[in-house]
Write a protein that holds these residues in place. Structure first.
Motif, PDB file in Angstrom:
ATOM      1  N   UNK A   2       0.830  -1.208   0.000  1.00 10.55           N
ATOM      2  CA  UNK A   2       0.000   0.000   0.000  1.00 10.55           C
ATOM      3  C   UNK A   2       0.863   1.256   0.000  1.00 10.55           C
ATOM      4  N   UNK A   3       1.937   1.264   0.771  1.00  9.65           N
ATOM      5  CA  UNK A   3       2.832   2.436   0.810  1.00  9.65           C
ATOM      6  C   UNK A   3       3.506   2.643  -0.546  1.00  9.65           C
ATOM      7  N   UNK A   4       4.020   1.563  -1.133  1.00 10.03           N
ATOM      8  CA  UNK A   4       4.657   1.662  -2.452  1.00 10.03           C
ATOM      9  C   UNK A   4       3.670   2.223  -3.472  1.00 10.03           C
ATOM     10  N   UNK A   5       2.424   1.757  -3.415  1.00  6.06           N
ATOM     11  CA  UNK A   5       1.402   2.176  -4.371  1.00  6.06           C
ATOM     12  C   UNK A   5       1.047   3.647  -4.204  1.00  6.06           C
ATOM     13  N   UNK A   6       0.807   4.077  -2.975  1.00  5.38           N
ATOM     14  CA  UNK A   6       0.436   5.478  -2.737  1.00  5.38           C
ATOM     15  C   UNK A   6       1.583   6.407  -3.112  1.00  5.38           C
ATOM     16  N   UNK A   7       2.816   6.035  -2.790  1.00  8.37           N
ATOM     17  CA  UNK A   7       3.971   6.865  -3.150  1.00  8.37           C
ATOM     18  C   UNK A   7       4.053   7.038  -4.661  1.00  8.37           C
ATOM     19  N   UNK A   8       3.854   5.946  -5.409  1.00  8.42           N
ATOM     20  CA  UNK A   8       3.916   6.019  -6.869  1.00  8.42           C
ATOM     21  C   UNK A   8       2.745   6.814  -7.422  1.00  8.42           C
ATOM     22  N   UNK A   9       1.559   6.663  -6.829  1.00 12.62           N
ATOM     23  CA  UNK A   9       0.385   7.406  -7.293  1.00 12.62           C
ATOM     24  C   UNK A   9       0.607   8.915  -7.142  1.00 12.62           C
ATOM     25  N   UNK A  10       1.203   9.323  -6.041  1.00 13.67           N
ATOM     26  CA  UNK A  10       1.470  10.750  -5.837  1.00 13.67           C
ATOM     27  C   UNK A  10       2.494  11.271  -6.833  1.00 13.67           C
TER      28      UNK A  10
ATOM     29  N   UNK B  66      -2.981   4.604 -11.055  1.00 13.53           N
ATOM     30  CA  UNK B  66      -1.816   4.011 -10.393  1.00 13.53           C
ATOM     31  C   UNK B  66      -2.228   3.296  -9.116  1.00 13.53           C
ATOM     32  N   UNK B  67      -3.124   3.914  -8.339  1.00 11.82           N
ATOM     33  CA  UNK B  67      -3.603   3.268  -7.117  1.00 11.82           C
ATOM     34  C   UNK B  67      -4.211   1.897  -7.413  1.00 11.82           C
ATOM     35  N   UNK B  68      -5.059   1.843  -8.422  1.00 13.27           N
ATOM     36  CA  UNK B  68      -5.776   0.596  -8.697  1.00 13.27           C
ATOM     37  C   UNK B  68      -4.837  -0.461  -9.270  1.00 13.27           C
ATOM     38  N   UNK B  69      -3.904  -0.057 -10.109  1.00 11.82           N
ATOM     39  CA  UNK B  69      -2.933  -1.015 -10.648  1.00 11.82           C
ATOM     40  C   UNK B  69      -2.131  -1.651  -9.516  1.00 11.82           C
ATOM     41  N   UNK B  70      -1.666  -0.821  -8.580  1.00 14.18           N
ATOM     42  CA  UNK B  70      -0.918  -1.350  -7.439  1.00 14.18           C
ATOM     43  C   UNK B  70      -1.767  -2.258  -6.567  1.00 14.18           C
TER      44      UNK B  70
END
Length: 339
Positions: free
Chosen positions: A186-194, A292-296
């Motif tokens: 979840x952290x990796x995903x949110x960081x990439x989404x931002x 990006x959020x949904x892909x992660x």
């Protein structure tokens, strides 16, 4: 770590589009760095009368005892100051958090997570697990109330904040302790989404929706789309590494049916444009963030369960992410305009 995947398709055979697409990103993603991140030393120091019970929750297979999980009372003095040690987790007896223990931790150089739980046998009046208003820091312990010392309760707030304290070693933490994997993903995903939102918002995306170029078609006509897709590729490989998988580009071929098949990304993106009642960069930034959020999330779901996420679930997550993206995108664009 040996590969568990077949090789990527040849550039002149079936699947050539995927092979050519991956070639765009070979120079952008350092696989050896990802593999190294998965084995970096990381350590959590457990202390208190409930430390053994907590260790059983965090590591039921007992695979990381004495390495990633270390009892503070048995640790040599140098270990507290060692760069691998990232946090102290204090678990006293159920129903007690002695003030003198908290005072002792005020001299700690590491963040201290204090677990507060109801007395044994308590049933009436047990309140729900709750977050702490401030994360702990050196010399500043933070109490985390959990309704029970169980995996289901500690994953809600305690583990995500421990992951935040393990910056730059979180992949190794997850690779060694599976209970941390959803929080790390979840952290990796949110960081990439931002980061995707920032790239899309700072540029004037007109014709491309930045959700994985391979899903949406050609990636050659938009430099910012290539940049965002490169970040998403890196995100997917980092999530795979967190789940103990070897970092290799064949992972993307493995994940394409998971994140690309049958989900109607173009239709979702058009629908999102209606959800975000603003024009231009704000819409594109919001779509980049939500996609990006949904892909992660879909990749993490696959590695967690071994199954693809259902299309209707993907759609629901995307719409939920777009709602979140509205405020995030507007805030970012407004800050950008004021500079």
């Amino acid at each position: 770590m040996s590969s568990d995947l077949p090789a990527l398709p040849r550039a002149d055979g079936p699947g050539a589009q995927l092979s050519q697409w991956v070639a765009h990103f070979r120079e952008r993603v350092n696989l050896s760095v990802l593999d190294a991140q998965a084995i970096r030393p990381v350590r959590l120091l457990l202390v208190g009368e409930g430390a053994a019970e907590l260790a059983d929750v965090l590591d039921p297979e007992r695979a990381a005892r004495g390495s990633v999980l270390q009892t503070l009372d048995d640790a040599p003095g140098w270990m507290v100051a060692d760069s691998a040690s990232r946090a102290i987790v204090y678990c006293p007896l159920a129903g007690t958090v002695p003030d003198e223990a908290l005072a002792h931790f005020e001299s700690s150089s590491l963040p201290v997570f204090v677990i507060d739980r109801p007395p044994l046998g308590a049933e009436d009046g047990v309140r729900p697990t709750a977050p702490h208003s401030n994360k702990p820091g050196p010399g500043t312990p933070a109490r985390y109330y959990v309704s029970a010392l169980s995996a289901a309760e500690v994953v809600k707030y305690l583990l995500p904040d421990i992951v935040s304290a393990c910056r730059d070693v979180e992949i190794s933490l997850a690779a060694h302790l599976p209970i941390f994997r959803p929080s790390v993903a979840a952290k990796i995903t949110v960081d990439c989404a931002l980061r995707s939102l920032q790239v899309a918002g700072a540029s004037a995306l007109v014709d491309h929706v930045p959700v994985l170029g391979l899903i949406l078609g050609s990636i050659a006509s938009a430099g910012d789309t290539i940049a965002i897709t490169g970040m998403q590729v890196n995100m997917l490989l980092r999530i795979a590494a967190a789940y103990g998988k070897k970092a290799e580009f064949a992972r993307i071929a493995e994940l394409m049916p998971v994140i690309g098949g049958g989900y109607g990304w173009r239709a979702l993106a058009r629908e999102a444009s209606g959800f975000i009642p603003l024009a231009g960069p704000v819409i594109k930034a919001g779509i980049a963030y939500a996609g990006t959020l949904v892909i992660g999330q879909a990749a993490a779901f696959y590695y967690e369960t071994g199954n693809k996420m259902a299309p209707e679930k993907i759609g629901a997550l995307y719409r939920e992410a777009v709602e979140r993206a509205k405020n995030v995108a507007v805030e970012f664009i407004e800050r950008l305009r004021k500079k």
